[in-house]
Design a protein around this motif. Structure first.
Motif, PDB file in Angstrom:
ATOM      1  N   GLY A   1       0.776  -1.229   0.000  1.00 13.75           N
ATOM      2  CA  GLY A   1       0.000   0.000   0.000  1.00 13.75           C
ATOM      3  C   GLY A   1       0.803   1.272   0.000  1.00 13.75           C
ATOM      4  O   GLY A   1       0.225   2.359   0.021  1.00 13.75           O
ATOM      5  N   THR A   2       2.146   1.186  -0.015  1.00 14.23           N
ATOM      6  CA  THR A   2       2.952   2.406  -0.024  1.00 14.23           C
ATOM      7  C   THR A   2       2.736   3.209  -1.296  1.00 14.23           C
ATOM      8  O   THR A   2       2.881   4.434  -1.294  1.00 14.23           O
ATOM      9  CB  THR A   2       4.444   2.050   0.128  1.00 14.23           C
TER      10      THR A   2
ATOM     11  N   TYR B   1      -0.040   3.899  -2.808  1.00 14.95           N
ATOM     12  CA  TYR B   1      -1.184   4.804  -2.669  1.00 14.95           C
ATOM     13  C   TYR B   1      -0.911   5.912  -1.649  1.00 14.95           C
ATOM     14  O   TYR B   1      -1.526   6.971  -1.705  1.00 14.95           O
ATOM     15  CB  TYR B   1      -2.431   4.001  -2.270  1.00 14.95           C
ATOM     16  N   LYS B   2       0.014   5.653  -0.713  1.00 16.59           N
ATOM     17  CA  LYS B   2       0.405   6.705   0.227  1.00 16.59           C
ATOM     18  C   LYS B   2       1.317   7.729  -0.447  1.00 16.59           C
ATOM     19  O   LYS B   2       1.246   8.921  -0.152  1.00 16.59           O
ATOM     20  CB  LYS B   2       1.098   6.094   1.445  1.00 16.59           C
ATOM     21  N   LYS B   3       2.172   7.251  -1.348  1.00 17.65           N
ATOM     22  CA  LYS B   3       3.088   8.144  -2.028  1.00 17.65           C
ATOM     23  C   LYS B   3       2.360   8.974  -3.089  1.00 17.65           C
ATOM     24  O   LYS B   3       2.706  10.130  -3.336  1.00 17.65           O
ATOM     25  CB  LYS B   3       4.212   7.339  -2.679  1.00 17.65           C
ATOM     26  N   TYR B   4       1.331   8.360  -3.715  1.00 19.69           N
ATOM     27  CA  TYR B   4       0.545   9.055  -4.742  1.00 19.69           C
ATOM     28  C   TYR B   4      -0.932   9.055  -4.326  1.00 19.69           C
ATOM     29  O   TYR B   4      -1.740   8.257  -4.823  1.00 19.69           O
ATOM     30  CB  TYR B   4       0.706   8.376  -6.102  1.00 19.69           C
ATOM     31  N   PRO B   5      -1.306   9.919  -3.394  1.00 25.69           N
ATOM     32  CA  PRO B   5      -2.691   9.908  -2.898  1.00 25.69           C
ATOM     33  C   PRO B   5      -3.719  10.328  -3.940  1.00 25.69           C
ATOM     34  O   PRO B   5      -4.902  10.022  -3.779  1.00 25.69           O
ATOM     35  CB  PRO B   5      -2.651  10.896  -1.719  1.00 25.69           C
TER      36      PRO B   5
ATOM     37  N   ARG C   1       1.234  13.276  -6.415  1.00 22.13           N
ATOM     38  CA  ARG C   1       1.888  13.171  -5.111  1.00 22.13           C
ATOM     39  C   ARG C   1       1.080  13.806  -3.991  1.00 22.13           C
ATOM     40  O   ARG C   1       0.660  13.132  -3.055  1.00 22.13           O
ATOM     41  CB  ARG C   1       3.277  13.817  -5.159  1.00 22.13           C
ATOM     42  N   ASN C   2       0.870  15.106  -4.073  1.00 20.47           N
ATOM     43  CA  ASN C   2       0.260  15.838  -2.973  1.00 20.47           C
ATOM     44  C   ASN C   2      -1.113  16.340  -3.390  1.00 20.47           C
ATOM     45  O   ASN C   2      -1.304  16.830  -4.497  1.00 20.47           O
ATOM     46  CB  ASN C   2       1.126  17.023  -2.551  1.00 20.47           C
TER      47      ASN C   2
ATOM     48  N   PRO D   1      -7.895  13.334  -0.835  1.00 18.62           N
ATOM     49  CA  PRO D   1      -7.408  12.295  -1.733  1.00 18.62           C
ATOM     50  C   PRO D   1      -8.555  11.503  -2.334  1.00 18.62           C
ATOM     51  O   PRO D   1      -9.641  11.393  -1.754  1.00 18.62           O
ATOM     52  CB  PRO D   1      -6.537  11.420  -0.808  1.00 18.62           C
TER      53      PRO D   1
ATOM     54  N   GLU E   1      -0.826  -0.799  10.717  1.00 18.90           N
ATOM     55  CA  GLU E   1      -1.451  -0.955   9.402  1.00 18.90           C
ATOM     56  C   GLU E   1      -0.831  -2.129   8.645  1.00 18.90           C
ATOM     57  O   GLU E   1      -1.552  -2.952   8.051  1.00 18.90           O
ATOM     58  CB  GLU E   1      -1.299   0.331   8.588  1.00 18.90           C
TER      59      GLU E   1
END
Length: 378
Positions: A35-36, A38-42, A91-92, A99, A207
């Protein structure tokens, strides 16, 4: 060092005419695991595949991995932009927006149902007396069904040197194990498990731990992942800071009782534990006890959980106790008391296990009522 790992994933076209990638394959290729990505590219568009879409993916044979319970789809056009280096807009999130939510066409909501979670979490966190209850049979892993599964990394290895630094920093953290108990039923699926979690671990977060449990037991991730994560965080918060031991007192014994069930085996035992001795280790005691009784590894973790749970309860209530244990004058117990202070192991039938679990559920409710009415045992 290469920023990618393995062969580039293949995109495919579904019935709606849009081309997609499987999110886990993209994450593995970009070294973003669990899942990293989706965290890096919300701002990345994503949704869960329906049953019809999963069948279509199997027919296309566009993936070498086995079909998971939940498959996250991402648009090929957005992923190819990330491959090309145009990733800033994913990204942000802007300050005025949120998001992109995860879409699931097969269900109307990703929130866990209230039955089996809300009341359970509230009762446990409010009193903490759940550690005094018997340890039930854990939910068996789905691997026993014979299906093989390709494993991902437990955390994202972006760079070997960076990962090595994170491991070194994590090893410098002091270990503080918190007893965690999961006992919930969501959408007709019951989960029971007990373990000790290091609250200072910076790599395996609650998580990630919840995701591993869902994969091992093949539980629906959208339903169980948030419930397990919330349960772990709530019990960590309820445990609070470790209660300091009064070093001026050299004899702070408490009676600990084991009532553990694994499969069709039941272990009952009780013993005295000196909380003032810093050399007493629940994990070493559990390994030694299970080794002498020829018990499997599941008993080791269950015994360690039960000891740590009861110790945390006794440390909080010891100062309020009006009847401490008497001073030991003879290290040997009287003959009538020997049977009560020794381990008792028996093998039960399925009917006996079911009856015992019903009795324990009734006893659990009784203990919680007593603990809530007299929180310090006075």
């Amino acid at each position: 060092m290469s920023k990618t790992y393995g062969p580039r994933p293949q995109s495919f076209q579904l019935e709606d005419g849009e081309r997609y990638y499987i999110g886990s394959e993209v994450g593995s290729y970009l070294k973003f695991h669990r899942g990293t990505l989706y965290k890096k590219y919300p701002q990345l568009w994503k949704k869960f595949a329906t049953m019809e879409q999963k069948k279509r993916i199997q027919e296309l044979q566009c993936t070498s991995t086995c079909i998971n319970t939940n498959i996250m789809l991402v648009k090929a056009s957005e992923i190819e932009e990330i491959f090309a280096g145009h990733e800033e807009k994913y990204r942000n999130a802007p300050a005025s927006s949120t998001p992109n939510p995860v879409r699931n066409e097969s269900s109307t909501s990703l929130k866990p149902s209230r039955s089996g979670t809300g009341a359970w979490l509230g009762q446990q966190v409010s009193s903490g007396s759940h550690h005094l209850e018997s340890v039930p049979c854990s939910t068996p892993v789905a691997h026993a069904k014979g299906r093989m599964r390709i494993r991902d990394f437990g955390y994202c290895p972006d760079d070997v040197i960076d990962g090595f630094k994170k491991v070194l920093e994590n090893s410098d953290q002091s270990e503080e194990l918190i007893p965690i108990r999961l006992d919930m039923e969501l959408d007709g699926v019951k989960l029971r498990d007990t373990f000790c979690y290091n609250k200072n671990d910076k790599i395996v977060t609650p998580e990630i731990f919840a995701e591993v449990i869902c994969e091992d037991l093949e539980l629906p991730i959208p339903t169980f992942h948030p419930a397990i994560t919330q349960a772990i965080y709530q019990q960590i918060d309820a445990a609070g800071e470790a209660v300091p031991v009064d070093n001026q007192l050299t004899d702070q014994r408490a009676v600990l009782k084991l009532n553990i069930h694994v499969g069709n085996q039941s272990l009952v035992d009780q013993f005295e534990w000196d909380m003032s001795d810093p050399h007493n280790s629940p994990e070493q005691f559990a390994q030694k006890l299970c080794s002498e009784l020829a018990l499997g590894g599941e008993f080791v973790s269950a015994v360690a959980y039960s000891i740590r749970g009861q110790l945390s309860w006794n440390l909080r209530t010891y100062a309020f106790s009006e009847s401490p244990l008497p001073v030991i004058e003879n290290p040997y117990r009287n003959r009538p008391d020997v049977d009560q202070w020794g381990p008792f192991l028996e093998t039960l039938t399925d009917a006996e296990i079911a009856k015992k679990m019903r009795n324990q559920d009734r006893n659990t409710r009784r203990i919680r009522r007593l603990a809530n009415s007299t929180p310090y045992g006075i």
